[in-house]
Design a protein around this motif. Structure first.
Motif, PDB file in Angstrom:
ATOM      1  N   ALA A  22       0.810  -1.221   0.000  1.00 17.36           N
ATOM      2  CA  ALA A  22       0.000   0.000   0.000  1.00 17.36           C
ATOM      3  C   ALA A  22       0.844   1.272   0.000  1.00 17.36           C
ATOM      4  O   ALA A  22       0.331   2.358  -0.301  1.00 17.36           O
ATOM      5  CB  ALA A  22      -0.914   0.001   1.225  1.00 17.36           C
ATOM      6  N   LEU A  23       2.133   1.166   0.327  1.00 15.93           N
ATOM      7  CA  LEU A  23       2.979   2.356   0.434  1.00 15.93           C
ATOM      8  C   LEU A  23       3.279   2.959  -0.936  1.00 15.93           C
ATOM      9  O   LEU A  23       3.441   2.236  -1.920  1.00 15.93           O
ATOM     10  CB  LEU A  23       4.298   2.009   1.135  1.00 15.93           C
ATOM     11  CG  LEU A  23       4.210   1.544   2.582  1.00 15.93           C
ATOM     12  CD1 LEU A  23       5.613   1.242   3.118  1.00 15.93           C
ATOM     13  CD2 LEU A  23       3.527   2.587   3.456  1.00 15.93           C
ATOM     14  N   PRO A  24       3.403   4.285  -1.003  1.00 17.36           N
ATOM     15  CA  PRO A  24       3.725   4.940  -2.283  1.00 17.36           C
ATOM     16  C   PRO A  24       5.206   4.839  -2.607  1.00 17.36           C
ATOM     17  O   PRO A  24       6.050   4.704  -1.718  1.00 17.36           O
ATOM     18  CB  PRO A  24       3.326   6.393  -2.023  1.00 17.36           C
ATOM     19  CG  PRO A  24       3.559   6.581  -0.549  1.00 17.36           C
ATOM     20  CD  PRO A  24       3.182   5.266   0.085  1.00 17.36           C
ATOM     21  N   ARG A  25       5.490   4.896  -3.900  1.00 13.41           N
ATOM     22  CA  ARG A  25       6.877   4.961  -4.364  1.00 13.41           C
ATOM     23  C   ARG A  25       7.220   6.350  -4.885  1.00 13.41           C
ATOM     24  O   ARG A  25       8.392   6.686  -5.053  1.00 13.41           O
ATOM     25  CB  ARG A  25       7.122   3.931  -5.464  1.00 13.41           C
ATOM     26  CG  ARG A  25       7.450   2.549  -4.962  1.00 13.41           C
ATOM     27  CD  ARG A  25       8.726   2.526  -4.162  1.00 13.41           C
ATOM     28  NE  ARG A  25       9.135   1.183  -3.793  1.00 13.41           N
ATOM     29  CZ  ARG A  25      10.190   0.915  -3.028  1.00 13.41           C
ATOM     30  NH1 ARG A  25      10.935   1.906  -2.555  1.00 13.41           N
ATOM     31  NH2 ARG A  25      10.506  -0.316  -2.731  1.00 13.41           N
ATOM     32  N   GLU A  26       6.202   7.155  -5.108  1.00 17.63           N
ATOM     33  CA  GLU A  26       6.406   8.519  -5.586  1.00 17.63           C
ATOM     34  C   GLU A  26       5.485   9.451  -4.818  1.00 17.63           C
ATOM     35  O   GLU A  26       4.292   9.161  -4.648  1.00 17.63           O
ATOM     36  CB  GLU A  26       6.122   8.630  -7.086  1.00 17.63           C
ATOM     37  CG  GLU A  26       7.083   7.849  -7.959  1.00 17.63           C
ATOM     38  CD  GLU A  26       6.793   8.043  -9.432  1.00 17.63           C
ATOM     39  OE1 GLU A  26       5.814   8.768  -9.757  1.00 17.63           O
ATOM     40  OE2 GLU A  26       7.525   7.474 -10.267  1.00 17.63           O
ATOM     41  N   TYR A  95      -2.998   2.163   9.392  1.00 22.04           N
ATOM     42  CA  TYR A  95      -3.206   3.498   8.820  1.00 22.04           C
ATOM     43  C   TYR A  95      -3.291   3.427   7.299  1.00 22.04           C
ATOM     44  O   TYR A  95      -2.592   2.640   6.656  1.00 22.04           O
ATOM     45  CB  TYR A  95      -2.060   4.418   9.237  1.00 22.04           C
ATOM     46  CG  TYR A  95      -1.836   4.441  10.727  1.00 22.04           C
ATOM     47  CD1 TYR A  95      -2.743   5.062  11.580  1.00 22.04           C
ATOM     48  CD2 TYR A  95      -0.731   3.819  11.296  1.00 22.04           C
ATOM     49  CE1 TYR A  95      -2.546   5.075  12.954  1.00 22.04           C
ATOM     50  CE2 TYR A  95      -0.526   3.829  12.672  1.00 22.04           C
ATOM     51  CZ  TYR A  95      -1.439   4.449  13.490  1.00 22.04           C
ATOM     52  OH  TYR A  95      -1.249   4.449  14.846  1.00 22.04           O
ATOM     53  N   VAL A  96      -4.120   4.269   6.724  1.00 26.78           N
ATOM     54  CA  VAL A  96      -4.290   4.302   5.267  1.00 26.78           C
ATOM     55  C   VAL A  96      -3.077   4.994   4.644  1.00 26.78           C
ATOM     56  O   VAL A  96      -2.850   6.192   4.865  1.00 26.78           O
ATOM     57  CB  VAL A  96      -5.594   5.036   4.887  1.00 26.78           C
ATOM     58  CG1 VAL A  96      -5.701   5.185   3.373  1.00 26.78           C
ATOM     59  CG2 VAL A  96      -6.797   4.278   5.441  1.00 26.78           C
ATOM     60  N   ALA A  97      -2.312   4.241   3.868  1.00 24.62           N
ATOM     61  CA  ALA A  97      -1.056   4.764   3.313  1.00 24.62           C
ATOM     62  C   ALA A  97      -1.278   5.919   2.349  1.00 24.62           C
ATOM     63  O   ALA A  97      -0.385   6.752   2.147  1.00 24.62           O
ATOM     64  CB  ALA A  97      -0.290   3.638   2.617  1.00 24.62           C
ATOM     65  N   ASP A  98      -2.469   6.004   1.743  1.00 27.35           N
ATOM     66  CA  ASP A  98      -2.751   7.107   0.818  1.00 27.35           C
ATOM     67  C   ASP A  98      -2.758   8.462   1.517  1.00 27.35           C
ATOM     68  O   ASP A  98      -2.748   9.508   0.853  1.00 27.35           O
ATOM     69  CB  ASP A  98      -4.107   6.889   0.136  1.00 27.35           C
ATOM     70  CG  ASP A  98      -4.059   5.753  -0.879  1.00 27.35           C
ATOM     71  OD1 ASP A  98      -2.946   5.381  -1.288  1.00 27.35           O
ATOM     72  OD2 ASP A  98      -5.136   5.242  -1.255  1.00 27.35           O
ATOM     73  N   ASP A  99      -2.760   8.453   2.861  1.00 27.57           N
ATOM     74  CA  ASP A  99      -2.747   9.713   3.613  1.00 27.57           C
ATOM     75  C   ASP A  99      -1.329  10.211   3.895  1.00 27.57           C
ATOM     76  O   ASP A  99      -1.166  11.259   4.533  1.00 27.57           O
ATOM     77  CB  ASP A  99      -3.494   9.546   4.936  1.00 27.57           C
ATOM     78  CG  ASP A  99      -4.993   9.408   4.744  1.00 27.57           C
ATOM     79  OD1 ASP A  99      -5.502   9.881   3.709  1.00 27.57           O
ATOM     80  OD2 ASP A  99      -5.660   8.823   5.617  1.00 27.57           O
ATOM     81  N   ILE A 100      -0.323   9.492   3.428  1.00 31.83           N
ATOM     82  CA  ILE A 100       1.060   9.917   3.670  1.00 31.83           C
ATOM     83  C   ILE A 100       1.344  11.292   3.056  1.00 31.83           C
ATOM     84  O   ILE A 100       1.998  12.128   3.691  1.00 31.83           O
ATOM     85  CB  ILE A 100       2.058   8.850   3.171  1.00 31.83           C
ATOM     86  CG1 ILE A 100       1.998   7.628   4.090  1.00 31.83           C
ATOM     87  CG2 ILE A 100       3.483   9.411   3.125  1.00 31.83           C
ATOM     88  CD1 ILE A 100       2.920   6.492   3.682  1.00 31.83           C
TER      89      ILE A 100
END
Length: 313
Positions: A22-26, A95-100
């Motif tokens: 779920a983690l972003p790369r960019e 935690y929702v990774a899109d909120d990073i």
């Protein structure tokens, strides 16, 4: 700008892959995004799952040392990797990774040094009413001690600038959440809260086995934080209370003595002397503790400079 997303993990082979995927790369504003997993002495395949799921860095502690130790090891490793920003999240994908990106925004805009994700506590169906009350009360106490306005003091979804992360020192073995907030507040960092979302739970909390045990550990942590970071206030307040109690008891004896009935109240005089003496002793301890606190801050400053030097070499 380099972002390192760190995940402390203990026996999370069943959940870690989903959390990493779920983690972003960019992320806009960051040139590099790397993932770092701290395996806290797991007895399962947590480290192997982390590597297979694409973690850039995997640190395996030799034995299970607790969440606070794993968090600190991750901070040290992220700084050593040259991170400009560090985000901490949980291995159970709470935690929702899109909120990073929202968590990072105050750092990228230079409006904060530390950002804490505030969970929607009141609407989380998996939290019983008692836990929601404890979260509200605990966060209120932490705000008083730290001098911050953080809404969710126990949230582990956090972001730090390099400067803030380099000054963190966690002494508590139970958890890092309360102590790092108090440290950041006492250091004068700009601290922000941003609303974040949570995923449905995949396992029971390992930090909260029972409400009473959680309250006791948290209370002991807060008392310790008071002693470490606000020693003058703690000991001076305690000393003033003890001295005042002794003074009032002594005043009571004096009134009886002036009325000719003091012979049977000699115990009150002895107790008053003991309490007033103890109060004065605590006042001296307050001054000594404050001097020790000043020395600790100087040592922390030296430590920060050494970390900066080591990362540049």
């Amino acid at each position: 700008m380099k972002l390192v997303i760190q995940i402390p993990a203990y026996n999370e082979e069943g959940n870690l892959a989903a959390a990493l995927t779920a983690l972003p790369r960019e992320i806009e504003g960051c040139d590099q995004v790397e993932w770092l997993v701290v395996d806290d002495g797991s007895t399962d395949g947590t480290a192997e799952v982390a590597r297979a799921a694409g973690a850039d860095h995997v640190i395996k502690l030799p034995q299970h040392s607790g969440l606070a130790a794993a968090f600190s090891a991750g901070i040290e490793a992220a700084l050593a990797q040259g991170a400009d920003f560090i985000v901490n999240t949980d291995a159970d994908n709470q935690y929702v990774a899109d909120d990073i990106p929202a968590l990072l925004a105050p750092l990228l805009n230079q409006r904060a040094d530390v950002v804490v994700g505030a969970r929607p506590i009141e609407t989380i169906s998996s939290f019983p009413a008692s836990k929601k009350r404890l979260q509200r009360w605990g966060s209120a106490v932490v705000r008083i001690i730290s001098g911050t306005r953080v809404k969710d003091a126990t949230s582990g979804f956090r972001a730090f600038t390099r400067s803030a992360a380099s000054r963190l020192n966690v002494f508590n073995r139970h958890t890092y959440t309360l102590e790092t907030l108090v440290q950041a507040g006492q250091a004068g960092f700009a601290i922000s809260s941003v609303p974040i979302r949570v995923n449905p739970p995949v396992r029971p909390s390992r930090l909260v086995s029972t409400n009473s045990g959680y309250v006791l550990r948290s209370a002991l942590t807060l008392i310790r934080m008071f002693i470490i970071y606000r020693p003058m206030f703690f000991f001076a307040t305690l000393g003033a209370g003890v001295f005042t109690g002794g003074f009032l008891i002594g005043l009571r004896f004096l009134i009886y003595y002036l009325e000719g009935d003091g012979s049977g109240k000699i115990q009150s005089l002895i107790l008053a002397a003991l309490l007033m003496g103890s109060g004065l002793t605590l006042a001296v301890v307050a001054v000594i503790a404050d001097l020790i606190s000043i020395n600790r801050r100087l040592i922390e400053d030296v430590q920060r400079r050494m970390r900066q030097r080591d990362s540049q070499s």
